[in-house]
Design an enzyme around this catalytic site. Structure first.
Site: not given
Ligand code: NOJ
Length: 691
Positions: A263
């Site tokens: 993430d």
């Molecule tokens: C953080 C989020 O937790 C995730 O779900 C998302 O896809 C990413 N950022 C990218 O924006």
């Protein structure tokens, strides 16, 4: 493409470049072209913030993406195309209901069709990879991200997840108009303590396997191309650095052959989590856990060369990670067709699909004296904070939705009637209530999910005036409304339902569409009951009041509140009535595989769809088992007076569980099967399973 050959001709620097994802939108990065030329970028996330849930509209189009792609293909030494990703969560320009709402449709086929439309629109803007579906089971409406989930049930999440993946990827996601999907967040993020985002999670291996991992296993079987690891920890180990979860379970046990992306900045956050001291440590731990691609923190790019040099990471492991990424790039068709060539995407078909999906997601919770549907000659007074709010109803994670093209509640209603300007002239008051999208989604949790006081006050005012009141609830999450519920004659839970919200609401309240949504998450009476969910394990004393509303009991879950929900999981009314009869075992193959059935009849005054649900309880087992668990559902259309026998297959998959040795098995003994229209259903049959 012979990927092994390709890798054998790559330098270490080129290989590590493939493991690196950067964030980019045209305004915010200088020197992007040179960075691509240097071969240090494997993927670009088209996003400008880590909290992209409420980000501003897309500023990239396919021609810009193609220009960057041309540099990668023609001007780098390895000629490997870039994988462009963006959070396309529940719509691109045309916005569909938030995922929790789509899940309320209990209609995987319609969900799949919706995501086919979404994929086309996103593809046409140069996107080939999305970060959805989110498969985090959530039992806590305080958590802002519950709106991105399929709700509280693992079986429903399995079915919804599969539908989303099929909708995005089709049979072959190298096709134009298809996107590679990403199952996230692996695993357990939905258990954030107290609903506080990015908080700690405490999940036993038993619960992990029997609840949280299930939808991911199904997603792997459904062919999902990528998986995103979660921010949280399990048993004191951040998932980002857990070789047990990423490599042993996901890759080896489940057989996942795509790649794992971290993430956003999660690799670096191992420092915040206190398990790594330096960025270099972070890179070593995450890579060796099995995270193939590093999302935006540039750690792999900076430190992997020296970690390989120092023997902390093997070049063989680098080759394996690169292989996974190039394998998915190949499956996405990038080597043959690196450039986006837009496909035809019929805007009006997509809008119709969004309307159908929105209407199918809305849940009729209450309809005293059949006040709904309203006739077009009725005098309506419209009030409430959401009536003209075009942005909130699009929901969070709507990066490219256009508020100006959204049908508000008021616009939808005006397609049927012109509201009166003086409430004393009105037969009916329609109250458009709800919450802003800004208190839902990532990094937006609430400590209280009770209906906002001023909204309850508004409803009370009309009740005291003696007006019949219809409450339209445009909330992203389940809210607790025990105190306010009595002020409404009818309640339609309409969620944040996207671009067509107003049309879908109006079609339901004026009777063009008969509602058929059912709750994918329990609606508590009060915030203090959370977590409250239907599939809990049996208690030591019989105090579990979820199902049992007896007033004569000696002990209660709470002294100050009933233990039951206001509306249970699976609940939803229709304008017609359905009656159930004759639950029975239709087939029994050697006491191992069963088919159970029940007759459902439309006994009301309208044609309509009923959601027939099948729950199972393992009566006596070596471990405590849930009081009931959803193991099948079918949405059936029945004309008035029509009846059908609906059947469900129950066997090894449905009757088994992961036992104390973490092995999946069915235990001999009896199982009670419940069938009906919600999780309270009481039509039962008994099965006897024998090995
Ligand atoms: C953080 C989020 O937790 C995730 O779900 C998302 O896809 C990413 N950022 C990218 O924006």
């Amino acid at each position: 493409m012979n990927i092994k050959n390709l890798i054998s001709g790559m330098t270490l620097k080129e290989k590590i470049g493939q493991l690196n994802q950067i964030a980019y939108i045209p305004q915010n990065i200088d020197g992007i072209e040179d960075r691509i030329r240097s071969g240090s970028i494997g993927s670009i996330i088209l996003s400008q913030t880590a909290f992209a849930g409420n980000d501003s509209p897309c500023s990239i189009d396919y021609e810009k993406a193609n220009r960057l792609q041309r540099i990668a293909v023609e001007e780098t030494s390895s000629h490997i195309p870039i994988l462009f990703g963006r959070d396309v969560i529940h719509g691109h320009k045309t916005v569909f209901p938030v995922p929790l709402a789509m899940s309320a449709s209990f209609n995987p086929e319609l969900i799949k069709e919706s995501y086919e439309c979404i994929a086309k629109e996103a593809y046409n803007d140069g996107i080939k990879w999305t970060f959805a579906p989110m498969l985090d089971m959530s039992r806590d409406a305080r958590w802002g991200r519950i709106i991105e989930s399929a709700g509280e049930d693992p079986y429903l999440a399995q079915k919804v997840g599969e539908a989303v993946i099929k909708g995005f990827q089709g049979d072959d996601y190298s096709d134009a108009g298809r996107l590679c999907a990403c199952a996230k967040h692996f695993v357990g993020y939905g258990a954030s303590e107290g609903g506080r985002d990015y908080n700690r999670t405490e999940i036993s291996e038993y619960t992990l396997r029997n609840f949280y991992l299930k939808a991911f296993k199904t997603a792997v079987s459904a062919g999902v191309g990528t998986v995103m690891s979660a921010f949280n920890e399990i048993s004191g180990q951040p998932v980002t650095s857990s070789r047990y979860l990423i490599t042993d379970i996901l890759k080896n046990e489940f057989g996942f052959d795509g790649f794992v992306v971290s993430d956003w900045e999660a690799v670096k956050q191992l420092i915040n989590q206190g398990v790594a001291e330096t960025e270099k440590d972070c890179g070593e731990q995450a890579f060796n856990a099995g995270i193939d691609m590093d999302m935006v923190d540039d750690i792999y790019n900076k430190y992997l060369p020296e970690l390989v040099e120092a023997g902390k990471i093997s070049e063989k492991a680098i080759d394996e990670a690169v292989y996974r990424i190039l394998y998915i790039k190949d499956k996405a068709g990038l080597f043959d067709k690196p450039y986006t060539v837009p496909v035809s995407a019929d805007k009006s078909y997509t809008a119709e699909k969004a309307k159908e999906m929105a209407a199918e997601s809305m849940v009729l919770l209450k309809n005293n004296n059949n006040i709904l549907p309203l006739s077009a000659s009725c005098k309506v007074y419209l009030d409430g904070p959401m009536q003209n709010d075009a942005r909130s109803i699009l929901g969070s994670w709507t990066l490219d939705g256009i508020a100006e093209e959204t049908v508000t509640v008021s616009q939808g209603i005006k397609r049927y009637v012109m509201p009166v300007s003086d409430v004393s002239d009105a037969d009916i008051v329609i109250l458009a209530l709800g919450e802003s999208h800004t208190v839902t989604g990532e990094a937006h949790s609430l400590s209280m999910v009770d209906m906002p006081k001023e909204q309850a006050e508004l409803a009370k005012k009309y009740k005291e005036m003696g007006k019949k009141t219809v409450g339209i609830m445009n909330f992203g999450r389940p809210i607790a409304m025990e105190d306010a519920e009595g002020y409404f004659d009818a309640i339609l839970y309409a969620w944040h339902s996207g671009s067509q919200t107003g049309n879908a609401i109006a079609d339901i309240i004026f009777g063009k569409v008969n509602p058929s949504g059912h709750l994918p998450a329990t609606l508590p009476r009060r915030t203090g009951q959370i977590p409250l969910y239907y599939n809990f394990t049996k208690g030591s004393r019989e105090v579990n009041e979820y199902y049992d509303h007896r007033q004569d009991r000696e002990i209660y879950n709470y002294d100050d509140c009933e233990g039951s929900p206001l509306y249970p999981f699976g609940y939803g009314q229709s304008y017609t009535k359905f009656e159930y009869s004759n639950p029975k075992i239709l087939e029994n193959k050697e006491n191992k595989e069963f088919v159970v059935g029940i007759t459902v009849k439309n006994t009301g005054a309208y044609d309509g769809k009923e959601l027939v649900q099948c729950y199972v309880c393992d009566d006596i087992a070596s471990m405590m088992r849930p009081i009931r668990e959803l193991k099948g559902f079918q949405k059936v259309f029945l004309k008035k007076g029509e009846e059908k026998e609906i059947s469900f297959k129950l066997g090894y998959e449905e009757l088994g569980f992961y036992n104390k040795d973490n092995k999946f098995a069915v235990e001999d003994g009896t199982f009670t099967v419940f069938m009906g229209g919600d999780s309270f259903c009481q039509n039962e049959v008994k099965l006897i399973y024998k090995k």
